[in-house]
Write a protein that holds these residues in place. Sequence first.
Motif, PDB file in Angstrom:
ATOM      1  N   UNK A  22      32.086  49.565  32.963  1.00 25.35           N
ATOM      2  CA  UNK A  22      32.558  50.139  31.695  1.00 25.35           C
ATOM      3  C   UNK A  22      32.997  49.042  30.738  1.00 25.35           C
ATOM      4  N   UNK A  23      33.623  48.005  31.272  1.00 20.42           N
ATOM      5  CA  UNK A  23      34.042  46.872  30.432  1.00 20.42           C
ATOM      6  C   UNK A  23      32.825  46.183  29.822  1.00 20.42           C
ATOM      7  N   UNK A  24      31.790  45.959  30.634  1.00 19.50           N
ATOM      8  CA  UNK A  24      30.599  45.281  30.133  1.00 19.50           C
ATOM      9  C   UNK A  24      29.894  46.103  29.062  1.00 19.50           C
ATOM     10  N   UNK A  25      29.886  47.424  29.224  1.00 18.47           N
ATOM     11  CA  UNK A  25      29.227  48.296  28.236  1.00 18.47           C
ATOM     12  C   UNK A  25      30.080  48.504  26.986  1.00 18.47           C
ATOM     13  N   UNK A  26      31.358  48.181  27.074  1.00 17.74           N
ATOM     14  CA  UNK A  26      32.261  48.441  25.961  1.00 17.74           C
ATOM     15  C   UNK A  26      32.666  49.898  25.853  1.00 17.74           C
ATOM     16  N   UNK A  27      32.683  50.609  26.976  1.00 14.55           N
ATOM     17  CA  UNK A  27      33.046  52.026  26.961  1.00 14.55           C
ATOM     18  C   UNK A  27      34.480  52.218  26.478  1.00 14.55           C
ATOM     19  N   UNK A  73      46.458  49.714  37.415  1.00 11.52           N
ATOM     20  CA  UNK A  73      46.458  48.341  37.937  1.00 11.52           C
ATOM     21  C   UNK A  73      45.049  47.772  37.932  1.00 11.52           C
ATOM     22  N   UNK A  74      44.068  48.605  38.329  1.00 13.17           N
ATOM     23  CA  UNK A  74      42.680  48.161  38.339  1.00 13.17           C
ATOM     24  C   UNK A  74      42.207  47.796  36.943  1.00 13.17           C
ATOM     25  N   UNK A  75      42.556  48.633  35.965  1.00 13.74           N
ATOM     26  CA  UNK A  75      42.154  48.339  34.587  1.00 13.74           C
ATOM     27  C   UNK A  75      42.709  46.991  34.140  1.00 13.74           C
ATOM     28  N   UNK A  76      43.941  46.713  34.511  1.00 12.21           N
ATOM     29  CA  UNK A  76      44.582  45.445  34.136  1.00 12.21           C
ATOM     30  C   UNK A  76      43.884  44.263  34.824  1.00 12.21           C
ATOM     31  N   UNK A  77      43.576  44.395  36.096  1.00  9.83           N
ATOM     32  CA  UNK A  77      42.940  43.317  36.844  1.00  9.83           C
ATOM     33  C   UNK A  77      41.534  43.039  36.314  1.00  9.83           C
ATOM     34  N   UNK A  78      40.775  44.099  36.033  1.00 14.46           N
ATOM     35  CA  UNK A  78      39.393  43.954  35.578  1.00 14.46           C
ATOM     36  C   UNK A  78      39.327  43.544  34.111  1.00 14.46           C
ATOM     37  N   UNK A  79      40.337  43.935  33.356  1.00 11.44           N
ATOM     38  CA  UNK A  79      40.328  43.626  31.932  1.00 11.44           C
ATOM     39  C   UNK A  79      39.728  44.725  31.089  1.00 11.44           C
ATOM     40  N   UNK A  80      39.726  45.962  31.599  1.00  9.82           N
ATOM     41  CA  UNK A  80      39.247  47.102  30.824  1.00  9.82           C
ATOM     42  C   UNK A  80      40.362  47.571  29.898  1.00  9.82           C
ATOM     43  N   UNK A  81      40.066  47.675  28.607  1.00 14.06           N
ATOM     44  CA  UNK A  81      41.099  47.980  27.621  1.00 14.06           C
ATOM     45  C   UNK A  81      40.984  49.387  27.036  1.00 14.06           C
ATOM     46  N   UNK A  82      40.049  50.207  27.543  1.00 11.66           N
ATOM     47  CA  UNK A  82      39.899  51.566  27.044  1.00 11.66           C
ATOM     48  C   UNK A  82      40.920  52.507  27.660  1.00 11.66           C
ATOM     49  N   UNK A 127      37.505  38.781  42.005  1.00 13.65           N
ATOM     50  CA  UNK A 127      36.883  37.458  41.898  1.00 13.65           C
ATOM     51  C   UNK A 127      35.646  37.382  42.781  1.00 13.65           C
ATOM     52  N   UNK A 128      35.748  37.927  44.002  1.00 13.99           N
ATOM     53  CA  UNK A 128      34.587  37.958  44.899  1.00 13.99           C
ATOM     54  C   UNK A 128      33.496  38.845  44.319  1.00 13.99           C
ATOM     55  N   UNK A 129      33.885  40.000  43.801  1.00 15.00           N
ATOM     56  CA  UNK A 129      32.918  40.932  43.223  1.00 15.00           C
ATOM     57  C   UNK A 129      32.125  40.269  42.103  1.00 15.00           C
ATOM     58  N   UNK A 130      32.800  39.559  41.223  1.00 11.17           N
ATOM     59  CA  UNK A 130      32.119  38.908  40.101  1.00 11.17           C
ATOM     60  C   UNK A 130      31.139  37.835  40.579  1.00 11.17           C
ATOM     61  N   UNK A 131      31.491  37.143  41.656  1.00 13.81           N
ATOM     62  CA  UNK A 131      30.614  36.109  42.203  1.00 13.81           C
ATOM     63  C   UNK A 131      29.399  36.708  42.902  1.00 13.81           C
ATOM     64  N   UNK A 132      29.513  37.970  43.343  1.00 13.09           N
ATOM     65  CA  UNK A 132      28.438  38.604  44.123  1.00 13.09           C
ATOM     66  C   UNK A 132      27.894  39.845  43.427  1.00 13.09           C
ATOM     67  N   UNK A 133      28.072  39.938  42.112  1.00 16.46           N
ATOM     68  CA  UNK A 133      27.727  41.159  41.405  1.00 16.46           C
ATOM     69  C   UNK A 133      26.243  41.476  41.484  1.00 16.46           C
ATOM     70  N   UNK A 134      25.394  40.493  41.497  1.00 15.94           N
ATOM     71  CA  UNK A 134      23.949  40.762  41.573  1.00 15.94           C
ATOM     72  C   UNK A 134      23.591  41.409  42.908  1.00 15.94           C
ATOM     73  N   UNK A 135      24.191  40.910  43.972  1.00 10.12           N
ATOM     74  CA  UNK A 135      23.976  41.490  45.294  1.00 10.12           C
ATOM     75  C   UNK A 135      24.537  42.906  45.355  1.00 10.12           C
ATOM     76  N   UNK A 136      25.717  43.120  44.791  1.00  9.68           N
ATOM     77  CA  UNK A 136      26.359  44.429  44.807  1.00  9.68           C
ATOM     78  C   UNK A 136      25.535  45.459  44.045  1.00  9.68           C
ATOM     79  N   UNK A 137      24.923  45.071  42.939  1.00  8.71           N
ATOM     80  CA  UNK A 137      24.168  46.014  42.118  1.00  8.71           C
ATOM     81  C   UNK A 137      22.886  46.482  42.783  1.00  8.71           C
ATOM     82  N   UNK A 138      22.470  45.840  43.858  1.00 10.81           N
ATOM     83  CA  UNK A 138      21.284  46.282  44.581  1.00 10.81           C
ATOM     84  C   UNK A 138      21.565  47.538  45.388  1.00 10.81           C
ATOM     85  N   UNK A 139      22.839  47.884  45.579  1.00  9.03           N
ATOM     86  CA  UNK A 139      23.197  49.058  46.360  1.00  9.03           C
ATOM     87  C   UNK A 139      22.883  50.337  45.597  1.00  9.03           C
TER      88      UNK A 139
END
Length: 324
Positions: A193-198, A261-270, A312-324
């Motif tokens: 959602x953050x990447x899309x600007x939702x 808390x998740x929104x704060x950690x991820x940086x989602x501002x919506x 931090x781990x998720x961001x480093x492995x996001x390409x692998x995660x998106x294959x799911x």
Amino acid sequence: MLSLNSTIYVAGHRGMVGSAIVRRLHTLGYHNLVVRTHAELNLCNQADVQAFFDAEKPDAVVLAAAKVGGIHANNTYPADFIMDNLLMECNVVRAAHHSGCQHLLFLGSSCIYPKLAPQPMREDALLTGILESTNEPYAVAKIAGIKLCESYNRQHGRDYRSVMPTNLYGENDNFHPDNSHVIPAMMRRFHEAKLRGDAEVVVWGTGKPMREFLHVDDMAAASVHVLLLDEATYKANTQPMLSHINVGTGVDCTIAELAHTMARVVGFEGRLSFDTTKPDGTPRKLMDVTRLKSLGWQYTINLEDGLKRTYAWYQQNVDQVRQL
């Protein structure tokens, strides 16, 4: 007692918990570890599992392999969840015994306790009430695993132990948008959602249920701690028919608090909203960890710090995660 030269088989070593346990054992100096991928060893095949144990003859087993998932997955695949978990438990415990393995640690789940168990949930709440319907098949399989270990201890003098973790999260989690647990599903949703600007993220349920969360590295540390306890100390803090040990923080929060808390950690501002047509599950799940503390262990990673490490781990492995 196990030594640094002991052979330890970690079943499920590529999963979130199993991989963390392997890291913990390596950190402590245990390097004689035996692992197999699912392609190399299907734990649902009794003959193959017995042949593996006969060949390797491990001194100890950590049974971290399981079929796991969130509310959606448990509701959609109930037969798979009960059958696969029962098969894995029965095959591994039986083969461990027949190969002469004296030490085994079985990993269960807090869902073994009744839906309306008194909070915080003590070990003696087991089998005192009705289970949460959304994951009952999985819970029944995990209860069977506990009783399987207890029965081999009583009948054959084995030292098979069980730990029941609260809700786990961390590196190597399953981030599938539908079949994962609440933290990885929520983290992926907020990140995308953050990447899309939702402008909004919708969270399942009312946000009112309370949950306890434990970082997987803490779970690994607790599991290895229990595995390595001398038998006298372990037995002094358990009972033959109540041998499992809760693993958690003893601290919980609402799903709404988690979402903020998740929104704060991820940086989602919506803004956040809650879909009250979706199931909440159990109203509250908080573990009583008195027994574990009496055995000399307590958690070290708080929720926000653990979420930061996981993201931090998720961001480093996001390409692998998106294959799911």
